[in-house]
Write a protein that holds these residues in place. Structure first.
Motif, PDB file in Angstrom:
ATOM      1  N   ARG A   1      36.582  -4.638 -50.884  1.00  0.00           N
ATOM      2  CA  ARG A   1      35.746  -4.164 -51.982  1.00  0.00           C
ATOM      3  C   ARG A   1      35.275  -2.732 -51.755  1.00  0.00           C
ATOM      4  O   ARG A   1      34.793  -2.076 -52.679  1.00  0.00           O
ATOM      5  N   GLN A   2      35.413  -2.224 -50.532  1.00  0.00           N
ATOM      6  CA  GLN A   2      34.970  -0.867 -50.211  1.00  0.00           C
ATOM      7  C   GLN A   2      36.118   0.135 -50.110  1.00  0.00           C
ATOM      8  O   GLN A   2      35.890   1.337 -50.051  1.00  0.00           O
TER       9      GLN A   2
ATOM     10  N   ASN B   1      36.363   3.205 -52.605  1.00  0.00           N
ATOM     11  CA  ASN B   1      35.463   4.328 -52.353  1.00  0.00           C
ATOM     12  C   ASN B   1      35.799   5.044 -51.054  1.00  0.00           C
ATOM     13  O   ASN B   1      35.668   6.268 -50.957  1.00  0.00           O
TER      14      ASN B   1
ATOM     15  N   GLN C   1      35.755  -8.941 -57.782  1.00  0.00           N
ATOM     16  CA  GLN C   1      35.250  -7.727 -57.146  1.00  0.00           C
ATOM     17  C   GLN C   1      36.369  -6.954 -56.456  1.00  0.00           C
ATOM     18  O   GLN C   1      36.438  -5.721 -56.542  1.00  0.00           O
TER      19      GLN C   1
ATOM     20  N   LEU D   1      37.030  -3.178 -57.988  1.00  0.00           N
ATOM     21  CA  LEU D   1      36.618  -2.062 -57.121  1.00  0.00           C
ATOM     22  C   LEU D   1      37.789  -1.373 -56.440  1.00  0.00           C
ATOM     23  O   LEU D   1      37.607  -0.394 -55.731  1.00  0.00           O
TER      24      LEU D   1
END
Length: 201
Positions: A141-142, A145, A191, A195
């Motif tokens: 989910r990260q 980014n 998610q 994401l």
């Protein structure tokens, strides 16, 4: 299992030898590519059959279903690919059978499964090809980014309930807990997908 790629229609699967090898295992564990393929890919590779290696080593790297997912993604030589939930490693192995990516990042967040992943890749992939692979242990989910616009294609074999395995588990307490947690998995799956988009070129 989800396949993320640049917008556009899904192209037909080209009948390249690596794809045919995924469909029909060969008796030899390692096979050199032809000179024509070496020119096309720009690098000499060894194509290997995970299913043959499984029989030789008595280990399981993946299933035919995982191979089919890689075929559907239609990876081109030089593309940067993320196998987001990579353990136990069969999808990553199949990716290197199908094409020569510029980068293959095999990611697995769970500690134990990450260990299985590394074991599988080091066992099934020739050392000469490991320079194409990055093994990471990030929360999927990260990744969008942390690594924006990094990948051409992403394979998301999102966490599933795996009910069949737990129903036959001898550890009743752990099986009961795992079956109860499956209610939360759909939220995690959504998610992971929503994401992930920033990471795609």
């Amino acid at each position: 299992m989800w396949l993320l790629r640049r917008p556009g229609p899904l192209p037909g699967i080209s009948p390249r030898p690596a794809a045919r090898q995924l469909r029909k295992p060969h008796s030899s564990a390692l096979q050199e590519v032809s000179s024509e393929e070496e020119e096309e890919g720009g690098v000499a590779l060894q194509l290997f059959s995970a299913w043959s290696l499984q029989r030789q080593k008595g280990r399981r790297a993946g299933s035919a279903g995982q191979g089919a997912a890689v075929l559907a993604l239609d990876i081109e030589n030089g593309e940067k690919v993320l196998d987001m939930c990579a353990a136990p490693g069969g999808k990553s192995v199949a990716t290197l059978q199908y094409a020569c990516p510029g980068l293959l990042q095999s990611n697995e967040y769970d500690n134990l499964r990450s260990y299985w992943l590394r074991n599988t890749l080091e066992s099934f992939i020739p050392e000469s090809m490991m320079n194409l692979v990055i093994i990471s242990q990030l929360d999927g989910r990260q990744i969008g980014n942390l690594q924006p616009e990094r990948f051409d294609k992403v394979l998301v074999d999102a966490p599933c309930s795996n009910d069949r395995s737990w129903l036959f588990s001898s550890d009743i307490q752990q099986a009961t807990l795992r079956l109860a947690q499956r209610k939360e998995l759909s939220a995690v799956q959504i998610q992971l997908l929503s994401l992930m988009e920033p990471a795609i070129i």
